[in-house]
Design a protein around this motif. Structure first.
Motif, short mmCIF file in Angstrom:
data_model
loop_
_atom_site.label_atom_id
_atom_site.label_comp_id
_atom_site.label_asym_id
_atom_site.label_seq_id
_atom_site.Cartn_x
_atom_site.Cartn_y
_atom_site.Cartn_z
N LEU A 7 0.88 -1.29 -0.21
CA LEU A 7 -0.08 0.13 0.12
C LEU A 7 0.98 1.28 -0.22
CD1 LEU A 7 -2.92 1.07 0.53
CD2 LEU A 7 -2.45 1.20 2.72
N VAL A 9 0.83 5.18 0.00
CA VAL A 9 -0.14 6.24 0.38
C VAL A 9 0.67 7.62 0.15
CG1 VAL A 9 -1.70 7.25 1.91
CG2 VAL A 9 -1.14 4.99 2.04
N THR A 14 -3.03 7.09 -3.84
CA THR A 14 -3.04 5.76 -3.12
C THR A 14 -2.96 4.64 -4.02
OG1 THR A 14 -3.47 6.78 -1.06
CG2 THR A 14 -3.77 4.31 -1.39
N VAL A 16 -2.50 0.21 -4.51
CA VAL A 16 -2.19 -0.99 -3.83
C VAL A 16 -1.68 -2.10 -4.72
CG1 VAL A 16 -3.43 -2.94 -2.67
CG2 VAL A 16 -4.18 -0.64 -2.26
N GLU A 30 -5.45 1.80 -8.12
CA GLU A 30 -5.03 3.15 -7.60
C GLU A 30 -6.41 4.02 -7.36
OE1 GLU A 30 -2.91 6.77 -9.84
OE2 GLU A 30 -1.63 5.16 -9.73
N LEU A 46 -9.31 2.45 1.91
CA LEU A 46 -7.90 1.64 2.09
C LEU A 46 -8.19 0.34 2.19
CD1 LEU A 46 -5.54 4.25 4.12
CD2 LEU A 46 -5.85 4.01 1.73
N ILE A 50 -7.58 -3.00 -0.31
CA ILE A 50 -6.68 -4.26 0.00
C ILE A 50 -7.57 -5.35 0.06
CG2 ILE A 50 -5.54 -5.12 2.27
CD1 ILE A 50 -4.71 -2.22 2.80
N VAL A 67 1.07 -7.41 4.76
CA VAL A 67 0.47 -5.99 4.18
C VAL A 67 1.76 -5.26 4.39
CG1 VAL A 67 -1.05 -4.25 4.27
CG2 VAL A 67 -1.78 -6.44 4.10
N VAL A 69 3.20 -1.11 3.87
CA VAL A 69 2.81 0.13 3.80
C VAL A 69 3.95 1.17 3.42
CG1 VAL A 69 1.30 2.15 4.33
CG2 VAL A 69 0.56 -0.14 5.09
#
Length: 276
Positions: A7, A9, A14, A16, A30, A46, A50, A67, A69
């Motif tokens: 992810l 940001v 943003t 993924v 996106e 978000l 995901i 995951v 970030v």
């Protein structure tokens, strides 16, 4: 196949992605970040991104195992707590790692500063792929803001409070666009937000301080004369900042992301000349 969901940001968008441990990207989504909104309003978007990526992976027989970030600082990296990211004003004091871990209890969650993440990606999978001799690399984000990821002796440098690499704070001049509350800061001259401020300063009749960065970048890509002058000025200050990094850290490589990739020699040429 075991994969990772990443992810990213940023202040404007943003993304993924699902990828392998060799950096093969299998899918990407996106959306706009809507950074001005409170975190509580953005968080469901978000988790939705995901979740959709995770579902697609499962349908295709892949197992998501983590995951990870990438996000702008300052932040407490190991705890995954955002302190006061200037380009995410609705996200101050947010325990992002905790919130994601609660929503996805079966997945380990990792959080890293976007500059550091970019540096590690380039070091392992980008310009550093296959280079056994590479030990010293600097990555500059050059996105909405300006930050650095510093790799020294093959390891990322976090600093005592996880703020190593916040080079956008450096004041390069007593006058100039304001970034981080400082006139003449490096971010004020060489970032997405800085380009807009610089354009307004150089051509106030044409661009305001609220001009969307995409509008300015589009003009640069069309080789508009005024826009190219802005790009050249930003490139000059980018080079001056890089000269300080070279003197301080003596890297083998400096890698620029985002806007430098889009604008190419429009900023890189002036940057190289200033650095030289």
């Amino acid at each position: 196949m075991r994969t990772i969901l990443g992810l990213d940001v940023g202040g404007a968008k943003t993304a993924v992605v699902e990828g392998t441990d060799t950096a093969q990207i299998l899918q990407r989504r996106e959306v706009a970040t809507t950074a001005h909104l409170p975190f509580a309003d953005t968080f469901p978007h978000l988790t939705g991104l995901i979740t959709k990526a995770k579902e697609e992976a499962t349908v295709n027989g892949r197992e998501v195992v983590a995951v990870s970030v990438s996000i702008g600082g300052p932040l407490k990296i190991s705890e995954g707590i955002l302190i006061a990211p200037p380009h995410l004003p609705g996200w101050h004091g947010i325990p992002l790692k905790q919130r994601l871990s609660e929503y996805f209890p079966n997945l380990p969650v990792f959080v890293e500063h976007d500059g550091n993440a970019g540096a590690l990606a380039e070091f392992h999978f980008g310009v550093g792929r296959g280079r056994a001799d590479l030990r010293h690399l600097i990555f500059l984000t050059f996105g909405t803001g300006l930050g650095a990821g510093l790799i020294v002796n093959g390891r990322i440098v976090h600093g005592v409070t996880d703020t190593a690499g916040e080079v956008g704070h450096w004041r390069l001049s007593e006058r100039g666009p304001v970034g981080f509350g400082k006139a003449g800061s490096w971010e004020g001259f060489a970032s997405g937000a800085g380009l807009v401020l610089l354009a307004h300063e150089m051509f106030p009749q044409r661009w305001s301080a609220e001009t969307p960065i995409r509008e300015l970048v589009t003009a640069m890509l069309k080789d508009d004369t005024d826009a190219l002058a802005v790009a050249a000025e930003a490139g000059k200050w980018m080079g001056r900042g890089m000269a300080l990094l070279v003197d301080a850290l003596n890297p083998q490589l400096i890698v620029l992301g985002s806007l430098a990739v889009a604008l190419g020699e429009r900023v890189l040429g002036p940057a190289r000349r200033a650095l030289a």
